[in-house]
Design a protein around this motif. Structure first.
Motif, PDB file in Angstrom:
ATOM      1  N   VAL A  11      -1.789   5.470   5.975  1.00 30.93           N
ATOM      2  CA  VAL A  11      -2.105   4.169   5.370  1.00 30.93           C
ATOM      3  C   VAL A  11      -2.156   4.282   3.855  1.00 30.93           C
ATOM      4  CG1 VAL A  11      -3.882   2.399   5.137  1.00 30.93           C
ATOM      5  CG2 VAL A  11      -3.312   3.283   7.395  1.00 30.93           C
ATOM      6  N   GLY A  12      -2.798   5.353   3.354  1.00 31.49           N
ATOM      7  CA  GLY A  12      -2.861   5.546   1.909  1.00 31.49           C
ATOM      8  C   GLY A  12      -1.484   5.710   1.282  1.00 31.49           C
ATOM      9  N   GLN A  13      -0.605   6.450   1.950  1.00 35.95           N
ATOM     10  CA  GLN A  13       0.752   6.626   1.439  1.00 35.95           C
ATOM     11  C   GLN A  13       1.507   5.300   1.436  1.00 35.95           C
ATOM     12  OE1 GLN A  13       1.933   9.406   0.174  1.00 35.95           O
ATOM     13  NE2 GLN A  13       3.973   8.586  -0.232  1.00 35.95           N
ATOM     14  N   LEU A  14       1.322   4.496   2.500  1.00 33.02           N
ATOM     15  CA  LEU A  14       2.008   3.208   2.580  1.00 33.02           C
ATOM     16  C   LEU A  14       1.518   2.260   1.486  1.00 33.02           C
ATOM     17  CD1 LEU A  14       3.980   1.370   4.048  1.00 33.02           C
ATOM     18  CD2 LEU A  14       2.147   0.752   5.645  1.00 33.02           C
ATOM     19  N   LEU A  15       0.215   2.279   1.222  1.00 32.68           N
ATOM     20  CA  LEU A  15      -0.327   1.431   0.162  1.00 32.68           C
ATOM     21  C   LEU A  15       0.260   1.815  -1.200  1.00 32.68           C
ATOM     22  CD1 LEU A  15      -4.113   1.330   1.198  1.00 32.68           C
ATOM     23  CD2 LEU A  15      -2.465  -0.530   1.402  1.00 32.68           C
ATOM     24  N   THR A  16       0.347   3.130  -1.436  1.00 28.51           N
ATOM     25  CA  THR A  16       0.903   3.595  -2.711  1.00 28.51           C
ATOM     26  C   THR A  16       2.358   3.178  -2.870  1.00 28.51           C
ATOM     27  OG1 THR A  16      -0.593   5.501  -2.660  1.00 28.51           O
ATOM     28  CG2 THR A  16       1.308   5.637  -4.141  1.00 28.51           C
ATOM     29  N   LEU A  17       3.132   3.318  -1.788  1.00 33.77           N
ATOM     30  CA  LEU A  17       4.555   2.970  -1.848  1.00 33.77           C
ATOM     31  C   LEU A  17       4.753   1.471  -2.030  1.00 33.77           C
ATOM     32  CD1 LEU A  17       5.943   5.327   0.941  1.00 33.77           C
ATOM     33  CD2 LEU A  17       6.289   5.549  -1.528  1.00 33.77           C
ATOM     34  N   MET A  18       3.928   0.675  -1.349  1.00 34.62           N
ATOM     35  CA  MET A  18       4.090  -0.778  -1.475  1.00 34.62           C
ATOM     36  C   MET A  18       3.648  -1.276  -2.840  1.00 34.62           C
ATOM     37  SD  MET A  18       3.197  -2.377   2.247  1.00 34.62           S
ATOM     38  CE  MET A  18       3.984  -3.918   1.785  1.00 34.62           C
ATOM     39  N   ASP A  19       2.622  -0.647  -3.426  1.00 34.68           N
ATOM     40  CA  ASP A  19       2.227  -1.016  -4.786  1.00 34.68           C
ATOM     41  C   ASP A  19       3.293  -0.606  -5.784  1.00 34.68           C
ATOM     42  OD1 ASP A  19      -0.111  -2.117  -3.923  1.00 34.68           O
ATOM     43  OD2 ASP A  19      -1.318  -0.320  -4.284  1.00 34.68           O
ATOM     44  N   GLY A  20       3.951   0.555  -5.550  1.00 35.70           N
ATOM     45  CA  GLY A  20       5.030   0.989  -6.420  1.00 35.70           C
ATOM     46  C   GLY A  20       6.276   0.160  -6.257  1.00 35.70           C
ATOM     47  N   ASN A  21       6.368  -0.561  -5.130  1.00 31.98           N
ATOM     48  CA  ASN A  21       7.546  -1.398  -4.888  1.00 31.98           C
ATOM     49  C   ASN A  21       7.607  -2.588  -5.841  1.00 31.98           C
ATOM     50  OD1 ASN A  21       9.910  -1.985  -3.373  1.00 31.98           O
ATOM     51  ND2 ASN A  21       8.781  -3.591  -2.270  1.00 31.98           N
TER      52      ASN A  21
END
Length: 427
Positions: A11-21
């Motif tokens: 979940v933490g990795q997905l949040l980081t990737l979506m914020d970087g998107n």
């Protein structure tokens, strides 16, 4: 513990990737993240906010028109008989999702192939008849009702003897709001939200509810106190909420509570008498909340049956929850005659059997008593001669001598008095 840590890292990795998107979206504006789930409440709330998953689209259970389009899509390569009406089939399949309708078409084609292979005609085209669709529907059940109800009711009004006025009231309260919703909307009439059936045991209360659901062709959800009482705290309330949620998704639908006095007992006070009383109070609070929430839902009716109406909490017995409280009396002579005819339809009776006379002699017999009487008469014939081909008057005489009615005159008078004054009001 290891699984939870792994999920947290994902979940933490997905949040980081979506914020970087957000930064990438300026250079690559065509990148969109799409996700699907059937357990939306299990998703981490941090993902469900603007900037990550900005919008949520609920894919609901298809309506009649949508089911018709799905059936046309899956049956476009099938050869249908001219009598097959997909509109009628779509009306049958209330609560079916797309996968259920695909399975229905596949099962109907399989049944048609089996029928064709058993026939002696050669070179005949595989044609799906209306009977194939009806048989397939009995095999393929809607996904929405799995795990909540056992089976769809197949009881019709013709299977219930007598009670003409009561059946008419149930038809108007249950069938009309579903089958004639446009007429109710045109006149601005609010449909009945709940109907409570009460009366002595064995007087067809449960059968009446099932017949009403079958006649309305609505999704049928059945619950009893034994299913809702659990040793795990909150499990019964969760099942109750889940049932109402599924009923809303697959409306028009009917929720039936058998032995309602076990599900909604009278509240004993702030502390309660025992653990069971506390569970009952929690179930009652959940039921009251869910029934109040039906104001925003259409096509959902709650039916309940009990033989102890005084044991039900008064908060349920008011307009807006159980709008109608109907007394189901023991059958009169005419009703007993009809019940005897129904239960002897498959029996071969002798010429000396007069069902009208038997009906006159079985005062205070309930529908269940009369069913047992017919069975006992058949057993008397078999005890006399195992090769017997018919049941005669003497066998019914022996059955009447060996059986006693379930009710007494005092019990009937008490129930009738309760119906006049009403557990909540007169009906």
């Amino acid at each position: 513990m290891i699984k939870r840590e792994q999920e947290s890292r994902i979940v933490g990795q997905l949040l980081t990737l979506m914020d970087g998107n957000k930064k990438l979206s300026k250079k690559l504006p065509h990148v969109v993240v799409v996700a699907s789930t059937n357990r939306v409440d299990a998703i981490d709330p941090a993902l469900r906010r603007p900037g990550r998953f900005d919008s949520e689209i609920e894919v609901t259970v298809p309506t009649v028109e949508e089911r018709l389009q799905i059936l046309k899509l899956y049956s476009k390569n099938l050869h249908l008989d001219e009598n097959v009406d997909l509109q009628i089939i779509a009306g049958w399949c209330n609560g079916y999702v797309g996968a259920d309708l695909e399975a229905l078409c596949r099962e109907a084609a399989r049944l048609a192939y089996r029928r064709l292979s058993n026939s002696s005609e050669d070179g005949k085209v595989l044609t799906l008849l209306m009977e194939d669709w009806e048989s397939a529907r009995s095999q393929i059940k809607a996904s929405m009702i799995r795990g909540v109800t056992k089976e769809a009711p197949t009881v019709s009004w013709d299977d219930i003897g007598g009670l003409k006025d009561l059946k008419k009231k149930l038809q108007q309260a249950v069938e009309w709001p579903i089958k004639h919703a446009a007429a109710f909307a045109r006149l601005g009439i609010s449909p009945v939200r709940g109907v409570l059936l009460h009366g002595p045991p064995g007087c067809s209360k449960t059968t009446l509810a099932k017949a009403a659901a079958h006649a309305a062709q609505a999704s049928f959800f059945s619950l009893s106190g034994a299913e809702l009482y659990s040793k795990y705290v909150g499990e019964g309330e969760a099942l109750l909420r889940r049932t109402f949620q599924r009923a809303r998704l697959s409306s028009p639908s009917i929720i039936f509570f058998d032995e309602a006095d076990a599900i909604a007992p009278k509240r004993t006070g702030p502390s309660g008498d025992s653990g069971n009383a506390t569970v009952g109070e929690r179930l009652l609070s959940t039921l009251l909340t869910e029934m109040d929430g039906l104001e925003l839902a259409t096509g959902i009716i709650v039916l309940a049956a009990t033989n102890r109406p005084k044991a039900i909490d008064a908060a349920l017995l008011r307009p807006g929850r159980f709008d109608m409280v109907l007394y189901v009396p023991p059958p009169d002579a005419q009703g007993r005659h009809e019940i005897l005819r129904i239960h002897t339809r498959k029996m071969k009776l002798g010429e000396d059997v007069d069902l009208g006379e038997i009906a006159e002699r079985t005062e205070l017999f309930t529908g269940a008593d009369l069913e047992g009487l017919c069975r006992e008469a058949g057993m008397a014939a078999l005890r006399e001669d195992l090769s017997a081909s018919s049941i005669h008057k003497a066998h019914f005489e022996a059955a009447i001598r060996s059986l006693r009615p379930s009710l007494t005159k005092t019990e009937v008078d008490e129930d009738a008095a309760a119906a006049i004054h009403g557990p909540a009001r007169k009906n």
